[in-house]
Design a protein around this motif. Structure first.
Motif, PDB file in Angstrom:
ATOM      1  N   PRO A 294       0.221   0.576   0.016  1.00  0.00           N
ATOM      2  CA  PRO A 294       0.233  -0.125   1.316  1.00  0.00           C
ATOM      3  C   PRO A 294      -0.357  -1.527   1.287  1.00  0.00           C
ATOM      4  N   CYS A 295      -0.089  -2.283   0.228  1.00  0.00           N
ATOM      5  CA  CYS A 295      -0.642  -3.637   0.086  1.00  0.00           C
ATOM      6  C   CYS A 295       0.139  -4.608   0.968  1.00  0.00           C
ATOM      7  N   THR A 296      -0.593  -5.447   1.722  1.00  0.00           N
ATOM      8  CA  THR A 296       0.072  -6.451   2.561  1.00  0.00           C
ATOM      9  C   THR A 296       0.101  -7.829   1.888  1.00  0.00           C
ATOM     10  N   GLY A 297      -0.528  -7.925   0.699  1.00  0.00           N
ATOM     11  CA  GLY A 297      -0.565  -9.223   0.013  1.00  0.00           C
ATOM     12  C   GLY A 297      -1.562 -10.194   0.634  1.00  0.00           C
ATOM     13  N   CYS A 298      -2.530  -9.678   1.394  1.00  0.00           N
ATOM     14  CA  CYS A 298      -3.461 -10.564   2.123  1.00  0.00           C
ATOM     15  C   CYS A 298      -4.369 -11.354   1.178  1.00  0.00           C
ATOM     16  N   GLY A 299      -4.634 -10.821  -0.029  1.00  0.00           N
ATOM     17  CA  GLY A 299      -5.432 -11.559  -1.012  1.00  0.00           C
ATOM     18  C   GLY A 299      -6.939 -11.450  -0.835  1.00  0.00           C
ATOM     19  N   TYR A 300      -7.417 -10.628   0.105  1.00  0.00           N
ATOM     20  CA  TYR A 300      -8.871 -10.507   0.311  1.00  0.00           C
ATOM     21  C   TYR A 300      -9.583  -9.951  -0.932  1.00  0.00           C
ATOM     22  N   CYS A 301      -8.859  -9.252  -1.800  1.00  0.00           N
ATOM     23  CA  CYS A 301      -9.466  -8.662  -3.003  1.00  0.00           C
ATOM     24  C   CYS A 301      -9.686  -9.689  -4.114  1.00  0.00           C
ATOM     25  N   MET A 302      -9.177 -10.876  -3.933  1.00  0.00           N
ATOM     26  CA  MET A 302      -9.273 -11.888  -4.976  1.00  0.00           C
ATOM     27  C   MET A 302     -10.515 -12.750  -4.750  1.00  0.00           C
ATOM     28  N   ASN A 309      -4.428 -10.527 -11.337  1.00  0.00           N
ATOM     29  CA  ASN A 309      -3.793 -10.939 -10.078  1.00  0.00           C
ATOM     30  C   ASN A 309      -3.386  -9.652  -9.347  1.00  0.00           C
ATOM     31  N   ILE A 310      -4.324  -9.153  -8.556  1.00  0.00           N
ATOM     32  CA  ILE A 310      -4.140  -7.813  -7.963  1.00  0.00           C
ATOM     33  C   ILE A 310      -2.878  -7.720  -7.088  1.00  0.00           C
ATOM     34  N   PRO A 311      -2.695  -8.623  -6.096  1.00  0.00           N
ATOM     35  CA  PRO A 311      -1.533  -8.436  -5.209  1.00  0.00           C
ATOM     36  C   PRO A 311      -0.189  -8.464  -5.944  1.00  0.00           C
ATOM     37  N   VAL A 312      -0.068  -9.328  -6.949  1.00  0.00           N
ATOM     38  CA  VAL A 312       1.249  -9.427  -7.615  1.00  0.00           C
ATOM     39  C   VAL A 312       1.518  -8.176  -8.464  1.00  0.00           C
ATOM     40  N   SER A 362     -14.304  -2.878  -1.942  1.00  0.00           N
ATOM     41  CA  SER A 362     -14.792  -2.968  -0.558  1.00  0.00           C
ATOM     42  C   SER A 362     -14.107  -4.097   0.216  1.00  0.00           C
ATOM     43  N   HIS A 363     -13.387  -4.980  -0.477  1.00  0.00           N
ATOM     44  CA  HIS A 363     -12.735  -6.098   0.218  1.00  0.00           C
ATOM     45  C   HIS A 363     -11.339  -5.737   0.735  1.00  0.00           C
ATOM     46  N   CYS A 364     -10.813  -4.616   0.291  1.00  0.00           N
ATOM     47  CA  CYS A 364      -9.417  -4.301   0.636  1.00  0.00           C
ATOM     48  C   CYS A 364      -9.332  -3.617   2.001  1.00  0.00           C
ATOM     49  N   PRO A 365      -8.739  -4.298   3.009  1.00  0.00           N
ATOM     50  CA  PRO A 365      -8.645  -3.685   4.337  1.00  0.00           C
ATOM     51  C   PRO A 365      -7.779  -2.428   4.346  1.00  0.00           C
ATOM     52  N   GLN A 366      -6.886  -2.318   3.348  1.00  0.00           N
ATOM     53  CA  GLN A 366      -5.995  -1.148   3.314  1.00  0.00           C
ATOM     54  C   GLN A 366      -6.626   0.021   2.550  1.00  0.00           C
ATOM     55  N   LYS A 367      -7.842  -0.195   2.031  1.00  0.00           N
ATOM     56  CA  LYS A 367      -8.566   0.857   1.295  1.00  0.00           C
ATOM     57  C   LYS A 367      -7.750   1.402   0.117  1.00  0.00           C
ATOM     58  N   PRO A 369      -7.069   2.307  -3.622  1.00  0.00           N
ATOM     59  CA  PRO A 369      -7.903   2.520  -4.809  1.00  0.00           C
ATOM     60  C   PRO A 369      -7.399   1.619  -5.947  1.00  0.00           C
ATOM     61  N   ILE A 370      -7.832   0.372  -5.921  1.00  0.00           N
ATOM     62  CA  ILE A 370      -7.215  -0.658  -6.773  1.00  0.00           C
ATOM     63  C   ILE A 370      -7.298  -0.338  -8.281  1.00  0.00           C
ATOM     64  N   PRO A 371      -8.492   0.024  -8.823  1.00  0.00           N
ATOM     65  CA  PRO A 371      -8.531   0.246 -10.287  1.00  0.00           C
ATOM     66  C   PRO A 371      -7.584   1.360 -10.747  1.00  0.00           C
TER      67      PRO A 371
HETATM   68  S1  SF4 Z   1      -6.981  -6.759  -0.369  1.00  0.00           S
HETATM   69 FE1  SF4 Z   1      -5.796  -4.881  -0.517  1.00  0.00          FE
HETATM   70  S2  SF4 Z   1      -4.033  -5.239   0.812  1.00  0.00           S
HETATM   71 FE2  SF4 Z   1      -4.957  -7.248   0.446  1.00  0.00          FE
HETATM   72  S3  SF4 Z   1      -3.862  -8.049  -1.368  1.00  0.00           S
HETATM   73 FE3  SF4 Z   1      -5.660  -6.989  -2.134  1.00  0.00          FE
HETATM   74  S4  SF4 Z   1      -4.933  -4.929  -2.582  1.00  0.00           S
HETATM   75 FE4  SF4 Z   1      -3.427  -5.857  -1.229  1.00  0.00          FE
END
Ligand code: SF4
Ligand code: SF4
Length: 385
Positions: A294-302, A309-312, A362-367, A369-371
């Protein structure tokens, strides 16, 4: 233009608001706003009845506020409502808050802000907020008249929202609301909490970063079969705007065509019927199937300290999944789809560089599990070779 009136706000606000965070840019540089096109869009928006413009200190690498000031100050100050946000996470003390606030008034060429928000007041940011004493500073600005309505934006859970509503007095709140997140992100619960407290809701991400205007084939067909002329974005906007607790729906418009489409939706606004709600549910089911992350590409995790490059990476997986679903008899098409996105990343940006430090979590609004998701993507990449 459809308008909403809330007694606590005291004036009519257009149900469509202009989010100034995805303005047209030159050479793909976020801070390089195409003034000619963007100014003409602002003029057209005002002419079309939009009277709510939303910016933030950090949008467009700090260039959205100066743009808004220049574009809007060509019009009478009482013809629009200006909303902007304090970058809470950057504010360690009140000297910084004062400097930032004064800069914002200067950029926006005004001596008052109609709507002022603490930006992204999530659980992490709340610790900084408590330490800096920002709330008392902003209340003082409101008492002095340079803030007319005080609120906050957040991407977090209902418990955290309740805490913020119980501890402080707010005039409005901005939340992420759309027909995908209504259930999966508990956005519906957030909305109801606000309505129960009579707090007007401002909606961000109604089209989920553009994803709901670019649906997978099956979801697009479901909507088209019902109404061949309606745009996908119009369905998403009507879904959120049909909720009576919503004061305005922010759309981050990039092109004049998007603006015209949105104006058409709100010029003859029709709330969603129960039958249309069912149709949207079907489209949502297909959307979730096609895009499992459910990634929106918001980039808050960067930025990731390991350079990923997490979103890509996540987009590569979702693209693969969507194409795979649409081409059940031809799996090679999905392999190409994956490599077209994943292969375009530099080696250091790829998922295999993740060391699972969990700093991004903790930065991902969509929660998300990135790793563990990145690990899955690395495995997929290896299996497709
Ligand atoms: S913070 Fe979460 S929703 Fe936003 S780009 Fe990163 S992984 Fe995607
Ligand atoms: S968990 Fe992985 S992706 Fe997230 S910050 Fe750490 S190294 Fe980067």
């Amino acid at each position: 233009m459809e308008k909403r009136y809330f007694p606590s706000i005291g004036k009519e606000i257009s149900l469509l608001g202009f989010g100034l965070m995805r303005l047209p840019i030159v050479n793909n540089v976020p801070g390089n706003i195409d003034y000619e096109v963007a100014e003409s869009m602002v003029d057209r928006a005002l002419e079309g009845g939009i009277n709510y413009f939303d910016t933030a200190y950090v949008y467009h690498a700090g260039q959205s506020e100066p743009f808004a000031g220049k574009a809007l100050s060509r019009h009478p100050r009482d013809s629009y409502n200006l909303a902007t946000k304090m970058p809470n996470w950057q504010i360690q003390n009140l000297d910084q808050a004062k400097e930032t606030f004064d800069n914002q008034l200067g950029f926006l060429q005004t001596d008052y802000l109609d709507f002022y928000l603490v930006h992204n007041l999530n659980s992490e940011g709340y610790k900084v907020f408590l330490k800096s004493g920002l709330y008392d500073f902003l209340r003082k600005k409101k008492d002095e008249g340079s803030i007319r309505h005080l609120g906050f934006s957040m991407h977090d859970n209902p418990q955290h929202l309740s805490l913020l509503l119980d501890r402080y007095e707010w005039d409005f709140t901005q939340i992420q609301l759309n027909y995908i997140d209504w259930q999966s992100m508990k956005a519906g619960e957030l909305y109801r909490l606000l309505v129960d407290k009579n707090i007007p809701v401002i909606v961000m991400e109604p089209v989920r970063g553009g994803g709901l205007a670019n649906l997978p084939a099956e979801a697009a067909k479901v909507l088209k079969d019902h109404d061949p002329l309606a745009s996908q974005a119009s369905w998403a906007l009507r879904f959120v705007a049909s909720n009576p607790g919503v004061l305005t729906v922010l759309s981050g418009m990039t092109t004049p065509a998007q603006l015209e489409d949105n104006l058409a939706t709100f010029n003859s606004f029709k709330p969603l019927t129960p039958a249309e709600g069912e149709i949207l549910n079907k489209a949502a089911d297909n959307f979730r199937l096609a895009y499992p992350i459910p990634c929106t590409g918001c980039g808050y995790c960067m930025d990731c300290p390991s350079g990923v490059n997490i979103p890509v990476n996540l987009a590569a997986y979702n693209h693969y999944s969507k194409v795979n679903l649409e081409n059940p008899d031809n799996p090679i098409v999905a392999v190409f789809a994956f490599t077209s996105v994943y292969g375009a990343l530099q080696d250091g940006e790829k998922s295999n560089n993740c060391v699972a430090c969990e700093e991004c979590l903790s930065h991902c609004p969509q929660k998300i599990p990135i790793p563990s998701t990145l690990k899955k993507i690395t495995e997929l990449g290896a299996s497709l070779k």
